[in-house]
Design an enzyme around this catalytic site. Structure first.
Site: not given
Length: 761
Positions: A421, A653
């Site tokens: 990400d 996250d």
């Protein structure tokens, strides 16, 4: 950091009396036969069993009874009553056994130098008997319990083998007398028992070192805390500290609780918790973790978690759980061990009958059978995998890498693709508003309206907007009907105007004409900026069931399906654009280079516009970019990457990363991210440093290599030793030494992992 979630309630037992892989198999079988048990993992190295139950009930007594019936002792292990790590308590037994056995070795040692030293036969009996039946009594007790349970173990092999040698020697002594022509073999039995005791003692010492990381973590929590009360500061036991209490932490003291600084400035050393080598600056409002060491300043900390709910306690539980779990390869070892002892007993019987009937030399036949029994003890097989896992997860924890279970540790070694990400993972996660351009030139009004729509949001882009508003001193109007649309943006009514703030994709779906700013947006995105657009639709409308303010430009919440967010009839009007910049983490480029050096391909999976995603990828050296990906599609991208046999790790996250983390072969969560992401991941990076991704893979590869090395040597000892003993080329004393050495060698080999140091500190 949250504790590991299990599919079913779990109970942890401490098991005493296990000596080899066969014991592990028998205890697991006994536990799984108890009604209500879904599965049981027994670990020889930690001497524990983790039992998963179909429901939470009072089944502890039944589990303990089942283990006791199988011939072992069990007790329920709780956090508050957890015993210290095993210590080598039987050193005196080894010393006494060695003192009694060494004189029996004199004739053998004398022959090596051409001397004929001989002890009186009755003296040999007097020296060997205490070793056999007093110091070796543990083998008889454990072997008898195994027989009663209908199975065998290492103790049974040692007991049968050494008893046969002692009984043969006693028979020859009685038959020929103390000075007769018959040779006795008391030294073989006594020395074998001594060597086995020595091997177990060394094994316990070595296993204790594999749990060093756990003990270091457990030692971090202070026993007492200084709490500020109305009458002043009071020194109280840590168990009496409550959530909400203000704790006084003086310079040089260890933080007793998790909390948030309410007063004071200092630097805090969190190295034993997060692996961060440098002290971290802490000011009012910053979170601190119990177990860290305060630096130069006095801190007042308001307690947010204590006891079992503290970060430190959860880390300890997570590492213990990982060390108790079995790697997939251990299942094969357990299946082999389940039939190992019966096969060895059969081979020893064949050796005895073969040599006895074939040559008529029954004395030699008995000694050869004894050698087969002694060399074949499967201790090394049972220790090969768990000791490597304990050492690997321990060294990982010291460097800020928490591995949820042994399966994640084993799978990670084969990772060929790492998907990242972007925001908060490869970047700092603290974007700044770098451009605010309005179609009518009123940038202040554009910024104020955007802030109104995101006033209650915790999203990084929303925080950047609010920071810019505060910096410029702008008044923020009220917003109504605030609703977030996942992967697109946020909708709200501000001062009677129906506004949409979000991505290029959403603006195109709404039919917003972006032509006036297309060139400018492309230029910003080419620089790696994230662009959001603000548009107005024709008329406001109310949203049924809409949540209160708290939406943001990324849209973490799902819209009400009864009220699809579409523009009213007519053409929406573009108000302007906002451009955000988020600096890459300082270690990100180096982390990507290390992954490439490990032969791992890297992929960026981002919801950002392709231009900004590709700019970040170019700066960091990432191989492939998947841009403009909706949160719900990230898991599909991971599945696509896995096609063709690739093993994929996903690093993220946020809440929207959780499905992709779960879909990956190995999910790796940033410790600075959300609890949801950490629950879905198999590995958590405590200090949020992306450089630890390569470290985690490296530790996994080294741990897996140690497992394979240990299993290789454990099998080699038996594959080579048993035939040599069966054909008469291995004396019982040498067999005993080899068996003891096999256990110590696999544990010592695993301990080499403790010397691992990350490339990026």
């Amino acid at each position: 950091m949250n504790n590991t979630t299990l599919a079913s309630p779990a109970l942890r037992l401490r098991i005493e009396g296990m000596t080899c892989a066969s014991c592990v198999a028998r205890v697991e079988k006994a536990l799984t036969q108890v009604p209500g048990v879904d599965s049981a993992d027994v670990n020889l190295a930690t001497e524990t069993a983790e039992v998963r139950l179909s429901k939470r009930d009072d089944s502890a007594a039944a589990l303990v009874a089942a283990v006791e019936k199988a011939g072992y002792h069990a007790s329920v292990e709780r956090d508050e009553t957890r015993p210290p790590a095993a210590t080598p308590r039987d050193g005196w037994r080894v010393a006494v056994a060695a003192a009694l056995s060494l004189p029996l070795m004199l004739p053998m040692l004398g022959r090596l130098v051409g001397q004929h030293w001989a002890l009186d036969g009755w003296l040999q009996l007097a020296l060997a008997t205490p070793v056999q039946f007093w110091l070796g009594a543990r083998f008889y007790r454990a072997g008898w319990k195994a027989l009663r349970a209908g199975s065998g173990n290492m103790d049974l092999l040692v007991a049968i083998g050494t008893t046969a040698g002692w009984a043969l020697s006693a028979y020859l002594l009685l038959r020929h007398g103390a000075h007769g022509s018959g040779h006795t073999y008391f030294e073989a039995s006594a020395v074998v028992i001594t060597l086995v005791l020595l091997g177990k003692w060394l094994e316990v010492r070595a296993k204790r070192q594999t749990t060093e990381a756990i003990r270091a973590l457990q030692a971090l929590r202070p026993e007492r805390a200084r709490v500020r009360r109305e009458g002043g500061d009071v020194d109280v036991p840590i168990a009496r500290v409550l959530v909400g209490d203000v704790v006084v932490v003086r310079p040089g003291e260890r933080l007793p609780v998790d909390g948030r600084v309410v007063e004071g400035d200092s630097h805090v050393d969190e190295s034993l918790i997060t692996g961060e080598s440098l002290p971290v600056a802490k000011h009012a409002g910053d979170a601190v973790t119990g177990g860290a060491v305060n630096g130069e300043g006095l801190l007042l900390v308001r307690t947010t978690a204590v006891g079992a709910e503290s970060t430190l306690a959860r880390i300890v539980r997570l590492v213990e759980s990982a060390q108790a779990k079995k790697a997939p390869i251990q299942r094969l070892v357990d299946r082999v061990s389940a039939v190992f002892v019966p096969v060895v007993l059969a081979l020893a019987l064949l050796t005895l009958l073969g040599w006895g009937l074939g040559s008529g030399q029954w004395e030699s036949a008995i000694l050869d059978a004894v050698a087969v029994l002694v060399i074949a003890c499967p201790c090394a097989l049972g220790l090969a995998t768990p000791t490597a896992i304990m050492a690997g997860t321990g060294v990982a924890a010291r460097h800020g890498i928490l591995i949820k279970d042994a399966e994640a540790l084993e799978i990670a070694h084969g990772v060929t693709i790492v998907a990242f990400d972007k925001t908060g993972t490869l970047t700092e996660g603290r974007p700044e508003l770098l451009a605010c351009e309005a179609s009518d030139g009123d940038a202040a009004a554009l910024l104020a309206a955007s802030a109104a729509m995101q006033a209650g949001s915790e999203h990084p882009l929303a925080r950047a907007v609010m920071a810019a508003v505060q910096r410029d001193g702008l008044a923020v109007p009220a917003a109504n009907d605030v609703r977030a649309v996942a992967g697109r943006g946020v909708s709200a009514v501000v001062e009677g105007r129906a506004l949409r703030l979000g991505s290029t994709r959403w603006m195109q779906e709404l039919g917003v004409d972006l032509a006036a700013f297309t060139a400018r947006a492309e230029a910003l995105q080419a620089q790696g900026r994230t662009v959001s657009w603000l548009a107005e639709v024709d008329r406001p409308r109310s949203a049924v069931g809409a949540p209160p303010q708290g939406g943001d430009a990324s849209g973490p919440a799902e819209p009400d399906p009864r009220r699809p967010l579409v523009a009213a009839p007519g053409s929406p009007r573009l108000i302007g654009l906002l451009a955000f910049g988020d600096a890459p983490r300082p270690s990100a480029a180096g982390a990507i280079r290390r992954l490439h050096a490990l032969g791992v391909r890297t992929v960026l999976v981002s919801g950002d516009h392709r231009g900004s995603a590709e700019a970040v990828a170019r700066a960091l050296g990432i191989d492939e970019v998947r841009a403009e990906v909706l949160p719900q599609d990230k898991a599909a991208i991971v599945t696509e990457l896995k096609a063709g046999g690739a093993r994929v790790a996903m690093v993220g996250d946020g809440i929207n990363d959780a499905p992709a983390l779960a879909a990956a072969d190995v999910g790796i969560a940033m410790g600075s991210g959300t609890d949801v992401a950490m629950h879905a991941a198999g590995i958590t990076l405590m200090r949020g440093d992306v450089a630890l991704v390569a470290d985690a893979i490296d530790i996994s590869r080294r741990s897996t290599a140690k497992i394979r090395q240990n299993l290789f040597w454990a099998f080699v000892y038996n594959v080579v030793g048993i035939p040599l003993a069966a054909v008469g080329l291995l004396q019982p004393v040498i067999a005993g030494a080899a068996m003891a050495l096999s256990s110590v060698s696999v544990v010592s080999n695993a301990l080499l992992l403790r010397r691992w140091k990350g490339k990026v500190q």
